[in-house]
Design an enzyme around this catalytic site. Sequence first.
Site, PDB file in Angstrom:
ATOM      1  N   HIS A 103      48.337  31.477 -17.844  1.00  0.00           N
ATOM      2  CA  HIS A 103      48.478  30.375 -18.802  1.00  0.00           C
ATOM      3  C   HIS A 103      47.148  30.202 -19.530  1.00  0.00           C
ATOM      4  O   HIS A 103      46.093  30.188 -18.906  1.00  0.00           O
ATOM      5  CB  HIS A 103      48.846  29.066 -18.103  1.00  0.00           C
ATOM      6  CG  HIS A 103      48.899  27.912 -19.063  1.00  0.00           C
ATOM      7  ND1 HIS A 103      50.019  27.655 -19.823  1.00  0.00           N
ATOM      8  CD2 HIS A 103      47.957  27.011 -19.441  1.00  0.00           C
ATOM      9  CE1 HIS A 103      49.761  26.625 -20.619  1.00  0.00           C
ATOM     10  NE2 HIS A 103      48.526  26.214 -20.401  1.00  0.00           N
ATOM     11  N   ASP A 182      59.555  17.280 -17.971  1.00  0.00           N
ATOM     12  CA  ASP A 182      58.431  17.526 -18.886  1.00  0.00           C
ATOM     13  C   ASP A 182      58.824  17.285 -20.343  1.00  0.00           C
ATOM     14  O   ASP A 182      58.012  16.810 -21.131  1.00  0.00           O
ATOM     15  CB  ASP A 182      57.897  18.954 -18.703  1.00  0.00           C
ATOM     16  CG  ASP A 182      56.680  19.211 -19.589  1.00  0.00           C
ATOM     17  OD1 ASP A 182      55.692  18.462 -19.445  1.00  0.00           O
ATOM     18  OD2 ASP A 182      56.727  20.125 -20.441  1.00  0.00           O
ATOM     19  N   ARG A 189      54.486  11.216 -24.398  1.00  0.00           N
ATOM     20  CA  ARG A 189      53.013  11.318 -24.426  1.00  0.00           C
ATOM     21  C   ARG A 189      52.544  11.421 -25.878  1.00  0.00           C
ATOM     22  O   ARG A 189      51.570  10.799 -26.285  1.00  0.00           O
ATOM     23  CB  ARG A 189      52.537  12.542 -23.642  1.00  0.00           C
ATOM     24  CG  ARG A 189      52.518  12.342 -22.139  1.00  0.00           C
ATOM     25  CD  ARG A 189      52.361  13.667 -21.426  1.00  0.00           C
ATOM     26  NE  ARG A 189      51.089  14.312 -21.698  1.00  0.00           N
ATOM     27  CZ  ARG A 189      50.850  15.618 -21.527  1.00  0.00           C
ATOM     28  NH1 ARG A 189      51.809  16.421 -21.079  1.00  0.00           N
ATOM     29  NH2 ARG A 189      49.669  16.119 -21.796  1.00  0.00           N
ATOM     30  N   SER A 204      52.196  18.790 -16.412  1.00  0.00           N
ATOM     31  CA  SER A 204      53.010  19.469 -17.415  1.00  0.00           C
ATOM     32  C   SER A 204      52.875  20.995 -17.311  1.00  0.00           C
ATOM     33  O   SER A 204      53.869  21.725 -17.278  1.00  0.00           O
ATOM     34  CB  SER A 204      52.581  18.974 -18.805  1.00  0.00           C
ATOM     35  OG  SER A 204      53.182  19.730 -19.812  1.00  0.00           O
ATOM     36  N   LYS A 208      55.678  23.809 -14.808  1.00  0.00           N
ATOM     37  CA  LYS A 208      56.467  24.872 -15.436  1.00  0.00           C
ATOM     38  C   LYS A 208      56.153  26.224 -14.802  1.00  0.00           C
ATOM     39  O   LYS A 208      57.029  27.064 -14.631  1.00  0.00           O
ATOM     40  CB  LYS A 208      56.215  24.886 -16.948  1.00  0.00           C
ATOM     41  CG  LYS A 208      56.928  23.722 -17.641  1.00  0.00           C
ATOM     42  CD  LYS A 208      56.615  23.628 -19.114  1.00  0.00           C
ATOM     43  CE  LYS A 208      55.266  23.025 -19.363  1.00  0.00           C
ATOM     44  NZ  LYS A 208      54.991  22.610 -20.726  1.00  0.00           N
TER      45      LYS A 208
HETATM   46  N1  IUR Z   1      50.770  22.681 -22.713  1.00  0.00           N
HETATM   47  C1  IUR Z   1      51.652  22.125 -21.851  1.00  0.00           C
HETATM   48  O1  IUR Z   1      52.567  22.782 -21.378  1.00  0.00           O
HETATM   49  N2  IUR Z   1      51.490  20.825 -21.506  1.00  0.00           N
HETATM   50  C2  IUR Z   1      50.489  20.054 -21.979  1.00  0.00           C
HETATM   51  O2  IUR Z   1      50.390  18.901 -21.630  1.00  0.00           O
HETATM   52  C3  IUR Z   1      49.572  20.675 -22.880  1.00  0.00           C
HETATM   53  C4  IUR Z   1      49.742  21.971 -23.237  1.00  0.00           C
HETATM   54  I1  IUR Z   1      48.045  19.546 -23.680  1.00  0.00           I
END
Ligand code: IUR
Length: 377
Positions: A103, A182, A189, A204, A208
Amino acid sequence: MMTAASGRPHSTDCNHQVEMLSVPELIKKKRDGGTLSDEEVKAFIQAVTTQNIQDCQIGAMLMAIWQRSMVATETEALTREMMRSGEVMSWPEEWAGLVVDKHSTGGVGDKVSLVLAPALAACGCKVPMISGRGLVHTGGTLDKLESIPGFNIHQPPAQVRGILASVGCCIMGQTETLVPADRVLYALRDATSTVDSLPLITGSIISKKGAESLTALVLDVKFGRAALYKDLASAKKLAQSLMNAGNGLGMRTGAVLSRMDTPIGRCVGNSLEVIESLETLKGKGPDDLMELVTSLGGVLLMMIGKVSNLSEGSRQISEAVIGGAALSKFQAMMEAQGVANETARSLCSAHTDYYSILRKAQHQMELKTPKDGRKYT
Ligand code: IUR
């Protein structure tokens, strides 16, 4: 057990007789600086997932978390419960120890995924890479791949398993069933100016990745002028929070901190970045991109125990790219994800007219440069 949006929920645990707080009481506890228990975080996320809570209550809780932050145990519980809000992928037993992903917190010209996923597949890994769209000023891997005619980023779970079995890597979008909490939280958010909260970002991102049931995850945490966090100290804090949450879910999680002051490579823009990725897979990539790909890949190979040190891991990734094995994987992945064989073969051949194959931007503007540049041919 949460029973109503604002009523008093009842505990079903007869041994402990814990009285569960109502949603307004949970918000008040966080607002006043209290630490939410695992059960309280779970009740909040369950209420979000089942829509048994008002948007204004979610917004208030998000603001309380933004202002008071969360201790490590709360962030871990938030991440775990978000992950469990939807489908958690499962893999064949023979892949145990091989399922990996990366990521990035987002960079300009960041096309690392397009090179790293097939390079890892060429090294024997399974890479179910769930990627995103562009966010603020950074492009998204999915948008880049969609400049390849026919590339389908929507892949149902059974298809993903098939592609991982035959190719080893699949780059796709988030499905409806993966971490539904999410989707709700992220939208609110955005609407409540609470995006930049360390525990909320951590929950978040890591929920995932947790839903991908990974053996190992490497994080590319950027710092600098074009990054989410401008300075090294705050990027380190983010990396630590993400690593704690990832390891808390049982994924071996490591991080690389990398500068984001100038674009990665020489190209920025969807089809241009696909071209630069293909050139890199043909052994002609820029040094900064190769350094990131080999470092991140090397960390992953080390974390799953395929190699004993980082330099051997980086060497194996580099060899997969330079030797052409990663390019073959990229070609096979394109074909498995809907690109016509002829198109995939042509894009991966030594002399390609990329510009006649890839989709172009709808809006174009000519900018004059006082100096010569270069064009990939
Ligand atoms: N990417 C995500 O998947 N969640 C987040 O809160 C952010 C970037 I900032």
